[in-house]
Design a protein around this motif. Structure first.
Motif, PDB file in Angstrom:
ATOM      1  N   ILE A   1      90.282 -61.549  32.712  1.00 46.11           N
ATOM      2  CA  ILE A   1      90.872 -62.669  33.459  1.00 46.11           C
ATOM      3  C   ILE A   1      90.117 -62.931  34.756  1.00 46.11           C
ATOM      4  O   ILE A   1      89.707 -64.064  35.037  1.00 46.11           O
ATOM      5  CB  ILE A   1      92.365 -62.395  33.742  1.00 46.11           C
ATOM      6  CG1 ILE A   1      93.135 -62.262  32.422  1.00 46.11           C
ATOM      7  CG2 ILE A   1      92.965 -63.495  34.597  1.00 46.11           C
ATOM      8  CD1 ILE A   1      94.590 -61.887  32.601  1.00 46.11           C
ATOM      9  N   ASP A   2      89.913 -61.887  35.547  1.00 45.54           N
ATOM     10  CA  ASP A   2      89.308 -62.088  36.869  1.00 45.54           C
ATOM     11  C   ASP A   2      87.829 -62.460  36.786  1.00 45.54           C
ATOM     12  O   ASP A   2      87.290 -63.051  37.738  1.00 45.54           O
ATOM     13  CB  ASP A   2      89.463 -60.813  37.701  1.00 45.54           C
ATOM     14  CG  ASP A   2      90.919 -60.459  37.916  1.00 45.54           C
ATOM     15  OD1 ASP A   2      91.769 -61.358  37.785  1.00 45.54           O
ATOM     16  OD2 ASP A   2      91.214 -59.283  38.194  1.00 45.54           O
ATOM     17  N   ARG A   3      87.149 -62.137  35.710  1.00 47.53           N
ATOM     18  CA  ARG A   3      85.716 -62.421  35.611  1.00 47.53           C
ATOM     19  C   ARG A   3      85.427 -63.918  35.594  1.00 47.53           C
ATOM     20  O   ARG A   3      84.338 -64.347  35.980  1.00 47.53           O
ATOM     21  CB  ARG A   3      85.161 -61.756  34.345  1.00 47.53           C
ATOM     22  CG  ARG A   3      83.663 -61.858  34.173  1.00 47.53           C
ATOM     23  CD  ARG A   3      83.224 -60.909  33.069  1.00 47.53           C
ATOM     24  NE  ARG A   3      83.892 -61.196  31.817  1.00 47.53           N
ATOM     25  CZ  ARG A   3      83.427 -62.058  30.904  1.00 47.53           C
ATOM     26  NH1 ARG A   3      82.299 -62.714  31.107  1.00 47.53           N
ATOM     27  NH2 ARG A   3      84.087 -62.246  29.787  1.00 47.53           N
ATOM     28  N   THR A   4      86.400 -64.724  35.171  1.00 47.38           N
ATOM     29  CA  THR A   4      86.215 -66.178  35.128  1.00 47.38           C
ATOM     30  C   THR A   4      86.777 -66.888  36.350  1.00 47.38           C
ATOM     31  O   THR A   4      86.793 -68.120  36.377  1.00 47.38           O
ATOM     32  CB  THR A   4      86.892 -66.729  33.858  1.00 47.38           C
ATOM     33  OG1 THR A   4      88.290 -66.410  33.894  1.00 47.38           O
ATOM     34  CG2 THR A   4      86.276 -66.120  32.608  1.00 47.38           C
ATOM     35  N   ASP A   5      87.226 -66.144  37.343  1.00 42.80           N
ATOM     36  CA  ASP A   5      87.776 -66.754  38.554  1.00 42.80           C
ATOM     37  C   ASP A   5      86.641 -67.274  39.419  1.00 42.80           C
ATOM     38  O   ASP A   5      85.748 -66.513  39.828  1.00 42.80           O
ATOM     39  CB  ASP A   5      88.599 -65.725  39.329  1.00 42.80           C
ATOM     40  CG  ASP A   5      89.463 -66.363  40.403  1.00 42.80           C
ATOM     41  OD1 ASP A   5      89.120 -67.477  40.851  1.00 42.80           O
ATOM     42  OD2 ASP A   5      90.471 -65.748  40.793  1.00 42.80           O
ATOM     43  N   VAL A  57      83.456 -65.011  41.617  1.00 41.67           N
ATOM     44  CA  VAL A  57      82.027 -65.025  41.283  1.00 41.67           C
ATOM     45  C   VAL A  57      81.200 -65.740  42.333  1.00 41.67           C
ATOM     46  O   VAL A  57      79.980 -65.862  42.191  1.00 41.67           O
ATOM     47  CB  VAL A  57      81.807 -65.670  39.903  1.00 41.67           C
ATOM     48  CG1 VAL A  57      82.498 -64.864  38.821  1.00 41.67           C
ATOM     49  CG2 VAL A  57      82.311 -67.103  39.880  1.00 41.67           C
ATOM     50  N   ARG A  58      81.849 -66.197  43.390  1.00 40.00           N
ATOM     51  CA  ARG A  58      81.103 -66.855  44.469  1.00 40.00           C
ATOM     52  C   ARG A  58      80.290 -65.805  45.224  1.00 40.00           C
ATOM     53  O   ARG A  58      80.754 -64.711  45.511  1.00 40.00           O
ATOM     54  CB  ARG A  58      82.094 -67.547  45.412  1.00 40.00           C
ATOM     55  CG  ARG A  58      81.439 -68.287  46.572  1.00 40.00           C
ATOM     56  CD  ARG A  58      82.486 -69.103  47.306  1.00 40.00           C
ATOM     57  NE  ARG A  58      83.638 -68.292  47.687  1.00 40.00           N
ATOM     58  CZ  ARG A  58      83.693 -67.572  48.806  1.00 40.00           C
ATOM     59  NH1 ARG A  58      82.653 -67.558  49.645  1.00 40.00           N
ATOM     60  NH2 ARG A  58      84.782 -66.887  49.094  1.00 40.00           N
ATOM     61  N   LEU A  59      79.043 -66.194  45.576  1.00 34.00           N
ATOM     62  CA  LEU A  59      78.123 -65.264  46.216  1.00 34.00           C
ATOM     63  C   LEU A  59      78.543 -64.983  47.657  1.00 34.00           C
ATOM     64  O   LEU A  59      78.897 -65.890  48.403  1.00 34.00           O
ATOM     65  CB  LEU A  59      76.702 -65.831  46.206  1.00 34.00           C
ATOM     66  CG  LEU A  59      76.007 -65.893  44.839  1.00 34.00           C
ATOM     67  CD1 LEU A  59      74.654 -66.596  44.973  1.00 34.00           C
ATOM     68  CD2 LEU A  59      75.816 -64.492  44.278  1.00 34.00           C
ATOM     69  N   ILE A  60      78.508 -63.699  48.001  1.00 39.36           N
ATOM     70  CA  ILE A  60      78.712 -63.304  49.392  1.00 39.36           C
ATOM     71  C   ILE A  60      77.373 -63.124  50.083  1.00 39.36           C
ATOM     72  O   ILE A  60      77.175 -63.566  51.221  1.00 39.36           O
ATOM     73  CB  ILE A  60      79.528 -61.998  49.453  1.00 39.36           C
ATOM     74  CG1 ILE A  60      80.890 -62.190  48.808  1.00 39.36           C
ATOM     75  CG2 ILE A  60      79.684 -61.523  50.892  1.00 39.36           C
ATOM     76  CD1 ILE A  60      81.707 -60.924  48.740  1.00 39.36           C
ATOM     77  N   PHE A  91      83.584 -60.214  42.850  1.00 43.38           N
ATOM     78  CA  PHE A  91      83.863 -59.564  41.570  1.00 43.38           C
ATOM     79  C   PHE A  91      83.193 -58.202  41.507  1.00 43.38           C
ATOM     80  O   PHE A  91      83.793 -57.212  41.057  1.00 43.38           O
ATOM     81  CB  PHE A  91      83.395 -60.441  40.414  1.00 43.38           C
ATOM     82  CG  PHE A  91      83.594 -59.827  39.069  1.00 43.38           C
ATOM     83  CD1 PHE A  91      84.855 -59.723  38.506  1.00 43.38           C
ATOM     84  CD2 PHE A  91      82.508 -59.317  38.352  1.00 43.38           C
ATOM     85  CE1 PHE A  91      85.040 -59.147  37.268  1.00 43.38           C
ATOM     86  CE2 PHE A  91      82.693 -58.734  37.112  1.00 43.38           C
ATOM     87  CZ  PHE A  91      83.960 -58.654  36.569  1.00 43.38           C
ATOM     88  N   LEU A  92      81.924 -58.118  41.965  1.00 45.22           N
ATOM     89  CA  LEU A  92      81.229 -56.843  41.979  1.00 45.22           C
ATOM     90  C   LEU A  92      81.951 -55.841  42.896  1.00 45.22           C
ATOM     91  O   LEU A  92      82.115 -54.667  42.543  1.00 45.22           O
ATOM     92  CB  LEU A  92      79.788 -57.045  42.447  1.00 45.22           C
ATOM     93  CG  LEU A  92      78.940 -55.775  42.582  1.00 45.22           C
ATOM     94  CD1 LEU A  92      78.742 -55.122  41.225  1.00 45.22           C
ATOM     95  CD2 LEU A  92      77.603 -56.094  43.235  1.00 45.22           C
ATOM     96  N   ILE A  93      82.405 -56.307  44.039  1.00 41.64           N
ATOM     97  CA  ILE A  93      83.105 -55.413  44.977  1.00 41.64           C
ATOM     98  C   ILE A  93      84.414 -54.912  44.361  1.00 41.64           C
ATOM     99  O   ILE A  93      84.743 -53.720  44.462  1.00 41.64           O
ATOM    100  CB  ILE A  93      83.360 -56.147  46.308  1.00 41.64           C
ATOM    101  CG1 ILE A  93      82.019 -56.453  47.006  1.00 41.64           C
ATOM    102  CG2 ILE A  93      84.256 -55.322  47.212  1.00 41.64           C
ATOM    103  CD1 ILE A  93      82.163 -57.267  48.257  1.00 41.64           C
ATOM    104  N   TYR A  94      85.154 -55.786  43.683  1.00 40.13           N
ATOM    105  CA  TYR A  94      86.429 -55.378  43.094  1.00 40.13           C
ATOM    106  C   TYR A  94      86.220 -54.405  41.935  1.00 40.13           C
ATOM    107  O   TYR A  94      86.999 -53.452  41.766  1.00 40.13           O
ATOM    108  CB  TYR A  94      87.201 -56.600  42.613  1.00 40.13           C
ATOM    109  CG  TYR A  94      87.728 -57.455  43.738  1.00 40.13           C
ATOM    110  CD1 TYR A  94      87.893 -56.940  45.015  1.00 40.13           C
ATOM    111  CD2 TYR A  94      88.039 -58.797  43.534  1.00 40.13           C
ATOM    112  CE1 TYR A  94      88.366 -57.730  46.050  1.00 40.13           C
ATOM    113  CE2 TYR A  94      88.522 -59.586  44.566  1.00 40.13           C
ATOM    114  CZ  TYR A  94      88.674 -59.037  45.821  1.00 40.13           C
ATOM    115  OH  TYR A  94      89.137 -59.820  46.852  1.00 40.13           O
ATOM    116  N   VAL A  95      85.157 -54.628  41.153  1.00 40.48           N
ATOM    117  CA  VAL A  95      84.889 -53.710  40.055  1.00 40.48           C
ATOM    118  C   VAL A  95      84.495 -52.336  40.590  1.00 40.48           C
ATOM    119  O   VAL A  95      84.954 -51.299  40.101  1.00 40.48           O
ATOM    120  CB  VAL A  95      83.807 -54.285  39.132  1.00 40.48           C
ATOM    121  CG1 VAL A  95      83.384 -53.246  38.097  1.00 40.48           C
ATOM    122  CG2 VAL A  95      84.305 -55.529  38.427  1.00 40.48           C
ATOM    123  N   VAL A  96      83.658 -52.320  41.621  1.00 40.61           N
ATOM    124  CA  VAL A  96      83.265 -51.048  42.225  1.00 40.61           C
ATOM    125  C   VAL A  96      84.486 -50.343  42.823  1.00 40.61           C
ATOM    126  O   VAL A  96      84.642 -49.122  42.704  1.00 40.61           O
ATOM    127  CB  VAL A  96      82.167 -51.275  43.280  1.00 40.61           C
ATOM    128  CG1 VAL A  96      81.894 -49.999  44.064  1.00 40.61           C
ATOM    129  CG2 VAL A  96      80.895 -51.765  42.612  1.00 40.61           C
TER     130      VAL A  96
END
Length: 602
Positions: free
Chosen positions: A464-468, A472-475, A486-491
């Motif tokens: 679900i969250d992968r398509t938000d 996916v907006r770049l930091i 998304f990368l931060i939340y997965v980590v």
């Protein structure tokens, strides 16, 4: 009826024990008197030669009374046996040998008692119920015949039926006083049925009274039945009263919406029968009350519910839940519930119906408070389970049900209160906290809950969250190195998985189950990190990320040998990726020179 017959048998056994004890005391007194007679025999019991010898010895010693001499004592006379007295037949128990004859005799006695027990069951119970039913039918047919013949007016018919019901109840009470329990139960049950029929005829058939008067009559008959069944210990009367009590609203239905009166009546009815169940330990009344309450509530909801009655309906749901759930917990705490396994299922059912009803009823009215409601409900379940901790093992199913329900409701608090990625983050944090509780408690369901929530958080992130778009907006964008939320939340979820494994095994003596669960959480964390690097970064940069994770686990083997399997698996995964994907697949796809510099090359 089984309860009443067992109570009667128990009373007879107690009376027999008291009679045998009195007879035993009488025998002991008789034996004591006989022993006293043997120790101090009376002169009448001595023989004539002994008496003459003693008199002659006294005459010979009388002239020399001045010089004291030691006289040898006369031989102790042998007492004669006392006359035999008739012994009553009930004074001493019959002699029973220990040999094969005794066994055959006992078997013959038991075989002789079996037909007698069957005859008593049929004669005292079956025929009594049949007689009560036939008497009820006879009253009904007589009233019907009198109706057809015009003997009695409508008012007289109802009064005669009510008087007959009260008379039957009174005769049953008299028979109960004379220790005729089975016969008394049949008469009282028949009388209660006649009273219900009289009230039904007065309101539904002849319309002699209004609905309020009919309600008072029905409530009076139900209350009378509860009182009689409680003090007389007659469970069938209580079941009959329960059926009649829940049938009353259908009999008095006029098509109007009377929510407050109806649900208040049901609430009081449940309270009366639950008190009766708590006093007499009649566990069967609890599921019957629950079924009757559910049927009446669903019937009213389908017929009359509207949005304006939301708060009143929620208040009644709270009241029913506190009554039914609280009475179950009170019975467990006092040890008066014998259906211990059923109590666990009842707790599950109460919590599911209560939480689901309140959520679907009020989720649109107060959505911001539903998460707090879930957390509070879960906390109350755990508090009740903690209060039952010191009780016997018989309440273990109920205590386990409370722990499981609290964990499930707390897990539902995250998707109820939060949206999108906050659900995954909340589940990840809750999983780590639950693993922390596993250090102090060896309960299996805590480990199942923590592992299940961790897996649910991982699935929610990738499905679900992968398509938000916000995630996916770049930091930060550094060419090939891209960082997103998304990368931060997965980590972060992967680190929570690592924390769970560390909490299960670090600085404690853990079981094999905890070691296997720790390996599972480590594997989940590794998969999350590897998948995040492969999804967010380019081919060769993902390999650097994988290599960093493998190096971290290799370094961790210096402090813990349990990190070796994860380090070895990651090293194999890095090698396979580098050979199969970064080299062979890159050559086949023509991306060999995609990155070519000193640091970021292959």
């Amino acid at each position: 009826m089984a309860d009443s017959s067992s109570n009667e048998t128990l009373g007879e056994l107690r009376e027999s024990c008291r009679r045998l004890q009195s007879e035993l005391n009488a025998l002991r007194e008789r034996i004591r008197r006989i022993e006293q007679r043997q120790a101090t025999p009376s002169p009448a019991s001595q023989s004539l030669p002994d008496l003459l010898a003693r008199e002659a010895a006294a005459k010979r010693s009388s002239p020399r009374a001045a010089t004291p001499s030691i006289e040898s004592p006369a031989p102790k006379p042998q007492p004669t046996a006392p006359a035999a007295r008739p012994v009553p037949s009930h004074a001493t128990p019959p002699y029973v040998s220990r040999g094969p004859r005794a066994t055959s005799g006992a078997a013959s006695v038991s075989n002789a008692q079996k037909p007698q027990a069957v005859e008593l069951l049929v004669g005292r119970t079956g025929l009594n119920l049949a007689g009560a039913f036939i008497l009820l039918l006879a009253v009904g047919f007589f009233i019907k015949y009198s109706f057809e013949q015009g003997w009695l007016s409508e008012t007289t018919r109802v009064l005669v039926a009510g008087l007959a019901g009260l008379t039957l109840v009174g005769i049953g009470e008299f028979c109960l006083f004379r220790s005729m329990r089975v016969f008394a139960g049949g008469l009282i049950g028949c009388g209660v049925g006649v009273l219900y029929l009289a009230a039904f005829g007065a309101y539904n058939y002849y319309t002699l009274i209004d609905s309020q008067t009919a309600a008072i009559l029905y409530v009076g008959v139900t209350a009378l039945s509860i009182i009689v069944s409680t003090h007389a210990k007659l469970l069938p009367i209580a079941i009959m009263a329960l059926i009649g009590g829940f049938w009353t609203p259908f009999a008095l239905h006029t098509g109007d919406d009377r929510q407050v009166a109806l649900l208040t009546y049901v609430l009081l009815l449940d309270a009366g029968f639950l008190i009766c169940a708590l006093i007499r330990r009649w566990d069967v009344l609890r599921p019957l009350c629950w079924i009757g309450t559910a049927l009446l509530f669903v019937w009213w909801y389908e017929e009359f519910y509207h949005a304006a009655a939301m708060w009143r309906t929620a208040g009644f749901i709270f009241a029913f839940y506190i009554l039914l759930h609280g009475e179950t917990l009170l019975g467990l705490w006092r040890g008066t519930i014998r259906w211990n396994r059923f109590s666990g299922h009842a707790i599950h059912l109460n919590n599911a119906v209560f939480f689901g009803s309140i959520y679907f009823l009020m989720r649109d009215a107060i959505p911001e408070w539903m998460g707090l409601f879930a957390v509070t409900t879960a906390g109350l379940q755990w508090l009740a389970a903690w209060r039952l901790h010191g009780h016997p093992d018989s309440v273990t199913p109920a205590r386990t049900a409370l722990w499981l329900d609290g964990a499930a409701i707390l897990a539902l608090a995250a998707p109820i209160q939060f949206d999108r990625y906050l659900v995954s983050l909340t589940w990840a944090i809750q999983s780590a906290v639950t693993f922390l509780f596993c250090r102090r408690h060896d309960r299996l369901f805590l480990r199942i809950k923590a592992t299940g929530i961790l897996i649910a958080a991982s699935i929610h992130l990738w499905s679900i969250d992968r398509t938000d778009p916000e995630l996916v907006r770049l930091i930060a964008d550094m060419g090939h190195w891209r960082v997103t939320w998304f990368l931060i939340y997965v980590v972060f979820t992967g680190l929570c998985a690592y924390a769970g494994g560390v909490l299960l095994t670090s600085r404690r003596v853990c079981s094999d189950l905890d070691r296997r669960l720790a390996q599972l959480t480590y594997a989940i964390g590794n998969l999350l990190l590897l998948a995040a690097f492969a999804y967010q970064w380019d081919r060769y940069l993902a390999t650097w990320g994988w290599l960093l994770v493998a190096a971290s686990w290799l370094l961790a083997t210096r402090w813990s040998a349990s990190a070796a399997p994860s380090a070895l698996a990651l090293a194999v995964a890095v090698a396979i990726k580098f050979i199969a994907w970064d080299t062979i697949a890159a050559v086949a796809q023509g991306t060999w020179a995609e990155i070519d510099n000193l640091i970021l090359s292959r």
